[in-house]
Design a protein around this motif. Structure first.
Motif, PDB file in Angstrom:
ATOM      1  N   ILE A  44       6.778 -10.793  -7.106  1.00  0.00           N
ATOM      2  CA  ILE A  44       5.802 -10.140  -6.221  1.00  0.00           C
ATOM      3  C   ILE A  44       6.798  -8.548  -5.233  1.00  0.00           C
ATOM      4  CG2 ILE A  44       5.003 -10.531  -3.203  1.00  0.00           C
ATOM      5  CD1 ILE A  44       4.063 -13.345  -4.655  1.00  0.00           C
ATOM      6  N   ILE A  45       8.172  -9.225  -5.074  1.00  0.00           N
ATOM      7  CA  ILE A  45       9.054  -8.937  -4.511  1.00  0.00           C
ATOM      8  C   ILE A  45       9.607  -7.256  -5.325  1.00  0.00           C
ATOM      9  CG2 ILE A  45      10.987  -8.350  -3.746  1.00  0.00           C
ATOM     10  CD1 ILE A  45      11.625 -11.232  -2.433  1.00  0.00           C
ATOM     11  N   GLU A  46       9.336  -6.977  -6.299  1.00  0.00           N
ATOM     12  CA  GLU A  46       9.227  -5.753  -7.160  1.00  0.00           C
ATOM     13  C   GLU A  46       7.942  -5.343  -7.220  1.00  0.00           C
ATOM     14  OE1 GLU A  46      10.521  -4.443 -12.095  1.00  0.00           O
ATOM     15  OE2 GLU A  46      10.699  -6.371 -11.776  1.00  0.00           O
ATOM     16  N   SER A  47       7.136  -6.170  -7.608  1.00  0.00           N
ATOM     17  CA  SER A  47       5.980  -5.022  -7.372  1.00  0.00           C
ATOM     18  C   SER A  47       5.494  -4.566  -6.020  1.00  0.00           C
ATOM     19  CB  SER A  47       4.226  -5.967  -7.374  1.00  0.00           C
ATOM     20  OG  SER A  47       4.401  -6.648  -9.470  1.00  0.00           O
ATOM     21  N   LEU A  48       5.888  -4.969  -5.044  1.00  0.00           N
ATOM     22  CA  LEU A  48       5.536  -4.606  -3.010  1.00  0.00           C
ATOM     23  C   LEU A  48       6.680  -3.609  -3.706  1.00  0.00           C
ATOM     24  CD1 LEU A  48       4.755  -7.658  -1.192  1.00  0.00           C
ATOM     25  CD2 LEU A  48       3.648  -5.472  -1.865  1.00  0.00           C
ATOM     26  N   THR A  49       7.657  -3.306  -3.602  1.00  0.00           N
ATOM     27  CA  THR A  49       8.773  -2.441  -3.545  1.00  0.00           C
ATOM     28  C   THR A  49       9.008  -1.682  -4.260  1.00  0.00           C
ATOM     29  OG1 THR A  49      10.669  -4.554  -3.529  1.00  0.00           O
ATOM     30  CG2 THR A  49      11.557  -1.885  -4.305  1.00  0.00           C
ATOM     31  N   VAL A  50       8.310  -1.343  -5.463  1.00  0.00           N
ATOM     32  CA  VAL A  50       7.687  -0.129  -6.190  1.00  0.00           C
ATOM     33  C   VAL A  50       6.757   0.570  -5.524  1.00  0.00           C
ATOM     34  CG1 VAL A  50       6.798   1.035  -8.024  1.00  0.00           C
ATOM     35  CG2 VAL A  50       8.380  -1.159  -8.626  1.00  0.00           C
ATOM     36  N   HIS A  51       5.997  -0.806  -5.340  1.00  0.00           N
ATOM     37  CA  HIS A  51       4.323   0.152  -4.780  1.00  0.00           C
ATOM     38  C   HIS A  51       4.404   1.039  -3.437  1.00  0.00           C
ATOM     39  CE1 HIS A  51       0.392   0.264  -3.339  1.00  0.00           C
ATOM     40  NE2 HIS A  51       0.543  -0.045  -2.254  1.00  0.00           N
ATOM     41  N   THR A  52       5.819  -0.041  -2.710  1.00  0.00           N
ATOM     42  CA  THR A  52       5.671   0.971  -1.177  1.00  0.00           C
ATOM     43  C   THR A  52       6.133   1.996  -1.460  1.00  0.00           C
ATOM     44  OG1 THR A  52       7.141  -0.746  -0.791  1.00  0.00           O
ATOM     45  CG2 THR A  52       5.682  -1.469   0.421  1.00  0.00           C
ATOM     46  N   TYR A  53       7.178   2.117  -1.959  1.00  0.00           N
ATOM     47  CA  TYR A  53       8.411   3.425  -2.007  1.00  0.00           C
ATOM     48  C   TYR A  53       7.480   4.816  -2.623  1.00  0.00           C
ATOM     49  CZ  TYR A  53      12.027   7.007  -4.149  1.00  0.00           C
ATOM     50  OH  TYR A  53      12.164   7.745  -4.643  1.00  0.00           O
ATOM     51  N   LEU A  54       6.426   5.009  -3.352  1.00  0.00           N
ATOM     52  CA  LEU A  54       5.255   5.203  -4.195  1.00  0.00           C
ATOM     53  C   LEU A  54       4.901   5.841  -3.238  1.00  0.00           C
ATOM     54  CD1 LEU A  54       4.074   3.767  -7.975  1.00  0.00           C
ATOM     55  CD2 LEU A  54       5.425   6.243  -7.172  1.00  0.00           C
ATOM     56  N   VAL A  83       7.981  -4.250   7.610  1.00  0.00           N
ATOM     57  CA  VAL A  83       7.864  -5.532   8.252  1.00  0.00           C
ATOM     58  C   VAL A  83       7.467  -6.387   6.376  1.00  0.00           C
ATOM     59  CG1 VAL A  83       6.835  -6.621   8.761  1.00  0.00           C
ATOM     60  CG2 VAL A  83       7.676  -5.324  10.244  1.00  0.00           C
ATOM     61  N   ALA A  84       7.399  -4.986   5.553  1.00  0.00           N
ATOM     62  CA  ALA A  84       7.314  -5.714   4.522  1.00  0.00           C
ATOM     63  C   ALA A  84       8.532  -5.362   3.610  1.00  0.00           C
ATOM     64  CB  ALA A  84       5.944  -5.009   3.892  1.00  0.00           C
ATOM     65  N   ASP A  85       9.060  -4.748   3.920  1.00  0.00           N
ATOM     66  CA  ASP A  85       9.914  -4.347   3.163  1.00  0.00           C
ATOM     67  C   ASP A  85      11.276  -5.261   4.062  1.00  0.00           C
ATOM     68  OD1 ASP A  85       9.205  -2.166   2.013  1.00  0.00           O
ATOM     69  OD2 ASP A  85       9.987  -0.365   2.970  1.00  0.00           O
ATOM     70  N   LEU A  91      13.303 -12.065   1.174  1.00  0.00           N
ATOM     71  CA  LEU A  91      13.053 -13.099   0.675  1.00  0.00           C
ATOM     72  C   LEU A  91      14.313 -13.137  -0.682  1.00  0.00           C
ATOM     73  CD1 LEU A  91       9.640 -13.402   0.325  1.00  0.00           C
ATOM     74  CD2 LEU A  91      10.912 -15.485   1.078  1.00  0.00           C
ATOM     75  N   SER A  92      15.096 -12.064  -1.088  1.00  0.00           N
ATOM     76  CA  SER A  92      15.193 -11.596  -2.380  1.00  0.00           C
ATOM     77  C   SER A  92      16.525 -12.285  -2.109  1.00  0.00           C
ATOM     78  CB  SER A  92      15.635  -9.955  -2.603  1.00  0.00           C
ATOM     79  OG  SER A  92      16.582  -9.745  -1.686  1.00  0.00           O
ATOM     80  N   ARG A  93      17.207 -12.859  -1.280  1.00  0.00           N
ATOM     81  CA  ARG A  93      18.844 -13.164  -1.011  1.00  0.00           C
ATOM     82  C   ARG A  93      17.874 -15.004  -0.629  1.00  0.00           C
ATOM     83  NH1 ARG A  93      20.694 -11.768   3.835  1.00  0.00           N
ATOM     84  NH2 ARG A  93      18.797 -11.054   4.781  1.00  0.00           N
ATOM     85  N   HIS A 153      13.981  -3.335  -6.612  1.00  0.00           N
ATOM     86  CA  HIS A 153      14.174  -4.332  -5.766  1.00  0.00           C
ATOM     87  C   HIS A 153      14.815  -3.883  -4.557  1.00  0.00           C
ATOM     88  CE1 HIS A 153      14.830  -6.600  -9.447  1.00  0.00           C
ATOM     89  NE2 HIS A 153      15.262  -5.742  -9.723  1.00  0.00           N
ATOM     90  N   PRO A 154      14.654  -4.452  -3.526  1.00  0.00           N
ATOM     91  CA  PRO A 154      14.293  -4.105  -1.640  1.00  0.00           C
ATOM     92  C   PRO A 154      16.085  -3.447  -1.512  1.00  0.00           C
ATOM     93  CG  PRO A 154      14.205  -6.236  -1.445  1.00  0.00           C
ATOM     94  CD  PRO A 154      13.526  -5.897  -3.431  1.00  0.00           C
TER      95      PRO A 154
END
Length: 169
Positions: A44-54, A83-85, A91-93, A153-154
């Motif tokens: 989830i973190i990886e998908s959201l990180t890529v998506h929000t970046y784009l 906020v999601a970031d 969560l990544s930690r 990754h965030p």
């Protein structure tokens, strides 16, 4: 698959929703397998990180330019991404056994689901009405090219640090 920007964003949303369902299935009824929950949250973190970046780098600036009446909504969307970031970075930690892990994941999921619903129901139709097929295809092609090098990754500190890191790299 189409290279229309809105189609690509909807595909990302579909993938993220699938991961949310997977997580909920694992977390219901006492927490499920910690390893599986952790792996799903990491995806989830990886998908959201890529998506929000784009969206932050390519989509939202173009929307601001081409659909100025959505500028206020883009301001809000960028804050929702922030906020999601922050939640993703925290969560990544963490591990599933940590206090607040499931609650933090639930808050992230709820916030992202509301954000997705607003994008798909309100913003995408307005953007499609203003931008033509050619423009949406060009934006989608750029998204696909940038996706390959987008952060996965965030980065502590959220979007500003991600942008700075991308510019340096």
């Amino acid at each position: 698959m189409s290279n229309d920007a809105i189609v690509l964003l909807r595909e990302d949303h579909k993938d993220v929703r699938r991961l949310f369902r997977e997580y909920r299935g694992l977390a219901e009824g006492g927490g499920g397998d910690d390893g599986a929950r952790h792996r799903t949250v990491q995806r989830i973190i990886e998908s959201l990180t890529v998506h929000t970046y784009l969206e932050d780098e390519l989509v939202y600036p173009r929307i601001r330019q081409e659909v100025p009446d959505l500028a206020r909504e883009m301001d809000r969307a960028e804050q929702e991404h922030h906020v999601a970031d922050l939640l993703c970075e925290e969560l990544s930690r963490m591990s599933p056994g940590d206090d607040g892990y499931d609650a933090k994941t639930a808050v992230l999921i709820d916030a992202v689901e509301r954000h997705i619903e607003q994008e798909e129901a309100e913003w995408f139709p307005r953007v499609r009405a203003v931008l033509g097929r050619k423009e949406l295809r060009e934006m989608g092609e750029r998204m696909q090219a940038v996706r390959e090098t987008a952060p996965r990754h965030p980065v502590p500190g959220g979007v500003l640090h991600r942008i700075a890191d991308a510019l340096e790299g």
